[in-house]
Design a protein around this motif. Structure first.
Motif, PDB file in Angstrom:
ATOM      1  N   SER A  72      -8.459  15.304   0.276  1.00 29.35           N
ATOM      2  CA  SER A  72      -7.001  14.098   0.751  1.00 29.35           C
ATOM      3  C   SER A  72      -7.459  13.457   2.093  1.00 29.35           C
ATOM      4  CB  SER A  72      -5.748  14.914   1.500  1.00 29.35           C
ATOM      5  OG  SER A  72      -5.911  15.602   2.413  1.00 29.35           O
ATOM      6  N   VAL A 106      -9.136   7.060  -3.501  1.00 30.01           N
ATOM      7  CA  VAL A 106      -8.389   5.754  -2.697  1.00 30.01           C
ATOM      8  C   VAL A 106      -9.111   4.744  -2.266  1.00 30.01           C
ATOM      9  CG1 VAL A 106      -7.187   5.328  -1.402  1.00 30.01           C
ATOM     10  CG2 VAL A 106      -5.818   7.488  -2.304  1.00 30.01           C
ATOM     11  N   THR A 109      -9.035  11.646  -9.250  1.00 30.13           N
ATOM     12  CA  THR A 109      -7.828  10.512  -7.606  1.00 30.13           C
ATOM     13  C   THR A 109      -8.901   9.860  -7.304  1.00 30.13           C
ATOM     14  OG1 THR A 109      -5.997  11.563  -9.620  1.00 30.13           O
ATOM     15  CG2 THR A 109      -6.228  10.424  -6.771  1.00 30.13           C
ATOM     16  N   VAL A 163     -10.100   7.637   1.702  1.00 28.86           N
ATOM     17  CA  VAL A 163     -10.779   6.387   1.620  1.00 28.86           C
ATOM     18  C   VAL A 163     -12.544   6.526   1.555  1.00 28.86           C
ATOM     19  CG1 VAL A 163     -10.730   4.968   4.053  1.00 28.86           C
ATOM     20  CG2 VAL A 163      -9.953   4.047   1.716  1.00 28.86           C
ATOM     21  N   LEU A 191       1.186   4.378  -2.880  1.00 29.95           N
ATOM     22  CA  LEU A 191       0.206   5.869  -2.349  1.00 29.95           C
ATOM     23  C   LEU A 191       0.804   6.383  -2.286  1.00 29.95           C
ATOM     24  CD1 LEU A 191      -2.050   4.825   0.783  1.00 29.95           C
ATOM     25  CD2 LEU A 191      -3.140   5.398  -1.567  1.00 29.95           C
ATOM     26  N   SER A 242       0.752  -1.211   0.021  1.00 30.37           N
ATOM     27  CA  SER A 242       0.096   0.168   0.000  1.00 30.37           C
ATOM     28  C   SER A 242       0.681   1.393  -0.171  1.00 30.37           C
ATOM     29  CB  SER A 242      -1.410  -0.008   1.159  1.00 30.37           C
ATOM     30  OG  SER A 242      -1.878  -1.495   0.997  1.00 30.37           O
ATOM     31  N   GLU A 282      -4.752   3.639  -5.884  1.00 26.62           N
ATOM     32  CA  GLU A 282      -5.285   4.699  -7.142  1.00 26.62           C
ATOM     33  C   GLU A 282      -5.892   4.520  -7.424  1.00 26.62           C
ATOM     34  OE1 GLU A 282      -3.413   8.820  -8.501  1.00 26.62           O
ATOM     35  OE2 GLU A 282      -2.423   7.733  -7.604  1.00 26.62           O
ATOM     36  N   SER A 314     -14.411   8.961  -8.041  1.00 23.41           N
ATOM     37  CA  SER A 314     -13.108   9.470  -9.245  1.00 23.41           C
ATOM     38  C   SER A 314     -13.900   9.917 -11.068  1.00 23.41           C
ATOM     39  CB  SER A 314     -12.354   9.032  -9.606  1.00 23.41           C
ATOM     40  OG  SER A 314     -12.552   7.751 -10.257  1.00 23.41           O
ATOM     41  N   ALA A 362      -3.570  14.456  -3.895  1.00 19.63           N
ATOM     42  CA  ALA A 362      -4.399  15.197  -3.753  1.00 19.63           C
ATOM     43  C   ALA A 362      -5.261  16.337  -4.743  1.00 19.63           C
ATOM     44  CB  ALA A 362      -4.778  14.978  -1.991  1.00 19.63           C
ATOM     45  N   GLN A 395      -7.716   5.785 -10.850  1.00 24.46           N
ATOM     46  CA  GLN A 395      -7.906   7.638 -11.552  1.00 24.46           C
ATOM     47  C   GLN A 395      -8.869   7.431 -12.317  1.00 24.46           C
ATOM     48  OE1 GLN A 395      -3.491   7.988 -13.553  1.00 24.46           O
ATOM     49  NE2 GLN A 395      -3.578   9.311 -11.230  1.00 24.46           N
ATOM     50  N   VAL A 424       0.116   9.633  -5.008  1.00 26.09           N
ATOM     51  CA  VAL A 424      -1.278  10.022  -4.832  1.00 26.09           C
ATOM     52  C   VAL A 424      -0.940  12.121  -4.822  1.00 26.09           C
ATOM     53  CG1 VAL A 424      -2.937   9.922  -4.179  1.00 26.09           C
ATOM     54  CG2 VAL A 424      -2.788   8.071  -3.902  1.00 26.09           C
TER      55      VAL A 424
END
Length: 455
Positions: free
Chosen positions: A387, A295, A293, A390, A283, A279, A308, A375, A288, A310, A286
């Motif tokens: 940011s 997560v 984008t 999740v 990450l 992970s 991530e 996304s 933000a 996209q 990433v």
């Protein structure tokens, strides 16, 4: 002398036909029937009788578990997939695309076994001893305990196993091995079936764990008859994208352990290295501040993986908009686009939509629906997702957010990596238990998720 009869065998499933057909009547595969000549059955080795000597049935409580003792290789990821180590006398079938690293992995396993005082036997039918030695030098392997042999004759291989009685035997690969007395060429269904059968019996009779390397078809399935997988105690698939350094070892059958465990390796110049915290790698890049984008937390076996997703939504230049995906299910993305148009009123009929799972990872589970949908909304509206958030949840056709499995495991992984907020299906907090310092926002529909993200 009796006249031998001609028949045709499907190389994909083993179905027989008295005449040639363009399409197999068993599995539907095209152009897979090969002419075979029926011959008297070839003699079998003595291992078949030694493997199961006809013992009397015993009470379950009287069976000693030390008969299935495991050998720990020291490669933690590899041992976990096997259920805690290599079982004595087991037959393991490992398949994967060409060049993915099967031979490299097994050579490293032999090296680990040698360091533990074991004697592995590596039989190759595809390379010379010099070529194997060159790979070993590249991997930094130089051991007196590893026995190397170049052999394609099944009888000679069985002789080596009987003489050496190694702890581990690697056959690379089964498609190159042939048995005397069978008129078929190496790699054909009769040869693969008979050779694999004899090797399985040899493993049971001698106590040597036998790892058999198999090729895969264009569809990603192990080449050869399905009975090949039935004969083996454990079936492993070694997967990954050649353009990406990460490899996944997955168990699809395991008589001695679970089938929901995976091992993740990274291919480096010095060989395959286990990855314990994948992970963090995914990450690390990433951004933000960029729209499109999100997560998500996916499950690889029983291990949570933050990655991530996209999306890029842009006006199309053609009459029919494009829908391109990488690493996710195309049909699932098409469904989510339809739900967003119907339930949220997004005008995506004149927009090209591109969705990508970063890092070359394949995400097929419905738990990724929420992240993919948000996304797409983020890219369409040019509004980045805040940011530290999740996204978890399956999306239904009515726009509802449905519950998913392993909620607590996914959330604890997110909290461990510093995420402060999670948008989850309604009722998910009751199933998650203690997840640490992370705020849980329950939603029952996509519209609620959009409201919480952007107001």
């Amino acid at each position: 002398m009796a006249k031998s009869s001609i028949f045709y065998t499907c190389q994909a499933c083993g179905w027989h036909s008295k005449k040639w057909l363009g399409r197999c009547g068993g599995c539907g595969e095209w152009d897979s029937l090969v002419e075979e000549c029926e011959q008297p059955e070839a003699a079998v080795s003595g291992f078949r009788h030694a493997a199961f000597p006809g013992e009397k049935p015993r009470p379950l409580s009287k069976i000693d578990l030390t008969e299935e003792a495991r050998t720990i290789t020291g490669i933690e990821e590899f041992d976990r997939v096997l259920g805690g180590g290599i079982v004595k006398g087991s037959a393991v079938l490992i398949g994967g695309p060409p060049g993915i690293g099967k031979s490299t992995l097994l050579l490293q396993v032999c090296h680990a076994m040698g360091k533990n005082g074991r004697t592995p036997l590596y039989i190759t039918g595809e390379e010379s001893l010099v070529q194997v030695k060159l790979r070993a030098d590249r991997l930094g392997i130089d051991s007196d305990r590893i026995l190397l042999g170049v052999e394609t004759s099944l009888e000679n291989i069985l002789g080596h196993i009987e003489a050496q009685r190694p702890s581990l035997v690697v056959i690379d690969s089964i498609q190159m091995i042939s048995k005397a007395g069978l008129p078929s060429a190496p790699g054909t269904l009769p040869q693969v079936s008979q050779c694999a059968n004899e090797l399985v019996f040899a493993a049971k009779a001698t106590g040597s764990a036998v790892f058999i390397v198999g090729h895969v078809t264009k569809q990603g399935m192990l080449a050869g008859p399905r009975v090949l997988e039935h004969m083996a105690d454990t079936v492993l698939y070694f997967e990954g994208e050649k353009a990406q350094p990460f490899r996944v070892l997955r168990a699809v059958k395991n008589r001695f352990g679970p089938t929901d465990e995976v091992a993740i390796f990274e291919m480096r110049a010095g060989g395959l290295s286990p990855v314990e915290d994948l992970s963090r790698l995914f990450l690390s890049s990433v951004n933000a501040k960029t729209s499109g984008t999100a997560v998500i937390s996916a499950m690889e076996g029983t291990r949570p993986l933050l990655l991530e997703v996209q999306a890029l939504v842009t006006r199309t230049n053609f009459g029919t908009p494009e829908r391109r995906v990488s690493g996710v299910d195309r049909n699932r993305v098409s469904m989510l686009i339809a739900v967003l148009e119907k339930r949220l009123g997004l005008q995506l009929g004149n927009q090209d939509v591109f969705v990508n799972a970063v890092g070359g990872v394949r995400v097929d589970e419905p738990a990724a629906d929420m992240g993919i949908a948000m996304s797409i909304v983020s890219s369409f509206r040019e509004k980045p997702i805040p940011s530290g958030v999740v996204l978890l949840g399956e999306v239904g056709l009515a726009g509802e957010v449905r519950t998913i499995s392993y909620v607590g495991t996914r959330l604890r992984e997110a909290a461990r990596h510093g995420f402060k907020k999670a948008i989850i299906p309604a009722g998910g907090s009751k199933e998650s238990g203690d997840v640490g310092d992370i705020e849980l926002i329950e939603v029952s529909s996509l519209s609620e998720a959009v409201e919480h993200l952007w107001g």
